[in-house]
Write a protein that holds these residues in place. Structure first.
Motif, short mmCIF file in Angstrom:
data_model
loop_
_atom_site.label_atom_id
_atom_site.label_comp_id
_atom_site.label_asym_id
_atom_site.label_seq_id
_atom_site.Cartn_x
_atom_site.Cartn_y
_atom_site.Cartn_z
N ASN A 104 0.88 -1.33 -0.06
CA ASN A 104 -0.23 -0.15 -0.14
C ASN A 104 0.92 1.50 -0.25
OD1 ASN A 104 -2.25 1.73 0.16
ND2 ASN A 104 -2.07 2.23 2.54
N VAL A 105 1.77 1.39 0.92
CA VAL A 105 2.55 2.50 0.75
C VAL A 105 4.22 2.26 -0.18
CG1 VAL A 105 3.31 4.26 2.82
CG2 VAL A 105 1.27 2.95 3.53
N MET A 106 4.71 3.43 -0.05
CA MET A 106 5.96 2.91 -0.62
C MET A 106 6.63 4.55 -0.50
SD MET A 106 5.78 1.48 -4.43
CE MET A 106 7.57 0.70 -4.20
N GLY A 107 7.80 4.16 0.45
CA GLY A 107 8.93 5.51 0.26
C GLY A 107 10.20 5.60 0.14
N TRP A 108 10.28 6.92 0.24
CA TRP A 108 11.60 6.91 0.02
C TRP A 108 13.30 7.01 1.67
CZ3 TRP A 108 14.72 5.22 -4.83
CH2 TRP A 108 13.88 5.33 -5.28
N TYR A 109 13.93 6.72 1.66
CA TYR A 109 14.48 7.12 2.66
C TYR A 109 15.86 7.47 2.28
CZ TYR A 109 11.67 5.53 6.58
OH TYR A 109 10.50 5.03 7.40
N ARG A 110 16.68 8.26 2.66
CA ARG A 110 18.85 8.09 2.36
C ARG A 110 19.25 8.42 3.72
NH1 ARG A 110 18.46 14.21 1.29
NH2 ARG A 110 17.53 15.42 3.22
N GLN A 111 20.21 7.65 3.53
CA GLN A 111 21.63 7.59 4.39
C GLN A 111 22.53 8.79 4.71
OE1 GLN A 111 22.74 3.89 5.52
NE2 GLN A 111 23.71 4.21 7.34
N PRO A 112 23.47 9.35 4.14
CA PRO A 112 24.25 10.22 4.28
C PRO A 112 25.04 10.16 4.88
CG PRO A 112 22.40 12.44 5.17
CD PRO A 112 21.87 10.76 5.31
N PRO A 113 26.11 9.99 4.64
CA PRO A 113 27.61 9.22 5.57
C PRO A 113 27.53 10.04 6.33
CG PRO A 113 27.52 10.73 3.20
CD PRO A 113 26.71 10.59 3.68
N GLY A 114 27.44 8.80 7.63
CA GLY A 114 27.85 8.83 8.84
C GLY A 114 26.91 9.00 9.66
N LYS A 115 25.71 9.31 9.00
CA LYS A 115 24.18 9.32 9.55
C LYS A 115 23.55 7.84 9.77
CE LYS A 115 25.24 14.80 8.98
NZ LYS A 115 24.43 16.14 8.69
N GLU A 116 22.46 8.31 9.72
CA GLU A 116 20.99 7.48 10.21
C GLU A 116 20.34 7.70 9.19
OE1 GLU A 116 22.44 5.72 13.36
OE2 GLU A 116 20.18 5.23 12.75
N ARG A 117 19.53 6.43 8.67
CA ARG A 117 18.99 6.40 7.90
C ARG A 117 17.78 7.74 7.92
NH1 ARG A 117 18.03 0.71 4.80
NH2 ARG A 117 19.69 1.06 4.83
N GLU A 118 17.19 7.67 7.03
CA GLU A 118 16.36 9.23 7.46
C GLU A 118 14.76 9.17 6.51
OE1 GLU A 118 17.85 12.77 8.05
OE2 GLU A 118 18.04 13.43 5.51
N LEU A 119 13.83 9.18 6.43
CA LEU A 119 12.25 9.70 5.53
C LEU A 119 12.75 10.41 4.44
CD1 LEU A 119 10.03 8.21 4.55
CD2 LEU A 119 8.39 9.48 6.61
N VAL A 120 12.33 10.56 3.50
CA VAL A 120 12.46 11.85 2.57
C VAL A 120 11.23 11.70 2.44
CG1 VAL A 120 12.99 12.45 0.18
CG2 VAL A 120 15.22 11.31 1.95
N ALA A 121 10.31 10.68 1.74
CA ALA A 121 8.66 10.79 1.41
C ALA A 121 8.33 9.49 1.42
CB ALA A 121 9.10 11.88 -0.47
#
Length: 122
Positions: free
Chosen positions: A31-48
């Motif tokens: 049902n839901v699709m999302g994009w996350y990102r993980q910058p260098p040295g940081k936690e993975r975070e929700l984008v949208a």
């Protein structure tokens, strides 16, 4: 469910990229699709994130610059990224969930695609 992300690359600040994520397998469960990102040295975070009905949620840092959309017929979700900044540099991941609401918690996503690198140069 298998997710295949594509579209990353190197772009100058102010430029644009469009990421795609195609789902295959037991897609009826999504049902839901999302994009996350993980910058260098940081936690993975929700984008949208976006539900099958089109309800969306964006991180404050990307509002007005990024747009998430999906083509249910093609089982594909897109992330249009405009006005890119160096701080958008990260590995971007797509994810899918069977929940009935727009999911913003990483642990509630049931499957993940491989990451695609986005690098924004200044």
């Amino acid at each position: 469910v298998q997710l295949q992300a594509s579209g990353g690359g190197l772009v100058q600040a102010g430029g644009s990229l469009r990421l795609s994520c195609a789902a295959s397998g037991s897609i009826f469960s999504i049902n839901v699709m999302g994009w996350y990102r993980q910058p260098p040295g940081k936690e993975r975070e929700l984008v949208a994130a976006i539900t099958s009905g089109g309800t969306t949620n964006y991180a404050d840092s990307v509002k007005g610059r990024f747009t998430i959309s999906r083509d249910n017929a093609k089982n594909t979700v897109y992330l249009q990224m405009n006005s890119l900044k160096p701080e958008d540099t990260a590995v971007y991941y797509c994810a899918a969930s069977g929940r009935s609401f727009v999911v913003t918690t990483r642990s509630l996503y049931d499957c993940w695609g491989q990451g695609t690198q986005v690098t924004v140069s200044s």
